[in-house]
Design an enzyme around this catalytic site. Structure first.
Site, PDB file in Angstrom:
ATOM      1  N   HIS A  29       0.853  -1.183   0.000  1.00  0.00           N
ATOM      2  CA  HIS A  29       0.000   0.000   0.000  1.00  0.00           C
ATOM      3  C   HIS A  29       0.886   1.228   0.000  1.00  0.00           C
ATOM      4  O   HIS A  29       2.097   1.124   0.171  1.00  0.00           O
ATOM      5  CB  HIS A  29      -0.946  -0.010   1.201  1.00  0.00           C
ATOM      6  CG  HIS A  29      -0.261  -0.094   2.524  1.00  0.00           C
ATOM      7  ND1 HIS A  29       0.279  -1.275   3.013  1.00  0.00           N
ATOM      8  CD2 HIS A  29      -0.012   0.839   3.469  1.00  0.00           C
ATOM      9  CE1 HIS A  29       0.823  -1.049   4.192  1.00  0.00           C
ATOM     10  NE2 HIS A  29       0.666   0.230   4.494  1.00  0.00           N
ATOM     11  N   GLY A  30       0.280   2.381  -0.172  1.00  0.00           N
ATOM     12  CA  GLY A  30       1.032   3.625  -0.222  1.00  0.00           C
ATOM     13  C   GLY A  30       1.247   4.226   1.150  1.00  0.00           C
ATOM     14  O   GLY A  30       0.805   3.683   2.164  1.00  0.00           O
TER      15      GLY A  30
END
Length: 143
Positions: free
Chosen positions: A60-61
């Site tokens: 994920h970011g």
């Protein structure tokens, strides 16, 4: 957040960077993220590994990359031959695109699955998108 069109069951990648790029590809294909989100996913990985355990990683970011998320979504990619993830073997990636905290319940459902060796094995070995979506939604309490 998780739809069958966001699930891939027969992926291959020589390393975790390529696996993360594939995760970003799927999030882009389903219209969840801006193309620049893939760099945020890689930045997050270098800051701290997203390996969760039981053969599962959750790329994920970073928090600052939430502006690159068009809509909350998950993508689940299965790598039957496994991917070396900083010394761990990953066979399932659950890629997260979230603007807020809408994904937390699904991550709790995933953790619940991973705590049960039988269900963790079933997730790692699932060969159709419907089964994977059903597993995560049934634990999360979604229809």
């Amino acid at each position: 957040m998780l739809e069958e069109r966001g699930v891939r069951v027969a992926e291959a990648a020589p390393d975790r960077v390529t696996a993360i790029h594939r995760c970003a590809d799927v999030l882009e294909e389903i219209g969840a993220v801006h193309p620049a989100y893939r760099e945020a996913m890689l930045d997050r990985e270098w800051a701290m590994s997203t390996y969760l355990g039981e053969g599962v990683a959750i790329p994920h970011g970073l928090d600052v990359s939430r502006i690159l998320v068009r809509r909350d979504a998950l993508a689940v990619l299965r790598f039957p031959d496994g991917v070396d993830w900083d010394g761990f073997r990953v066979t399932v990636c659950v890629a997260i695109a979230a603007r807020g905290d809408g994904h937390v319940a699904l991550l709790a459902a995933l953790a619940d699955i991973l705590l049960d060796p039988e269900r963790a094995r079933a997730l790692r070995e699932a060969t159709d998108p419907e089964t994977i979506v059903g597993m995560l939604h049934s634990v999360e309490g979604q229809p």
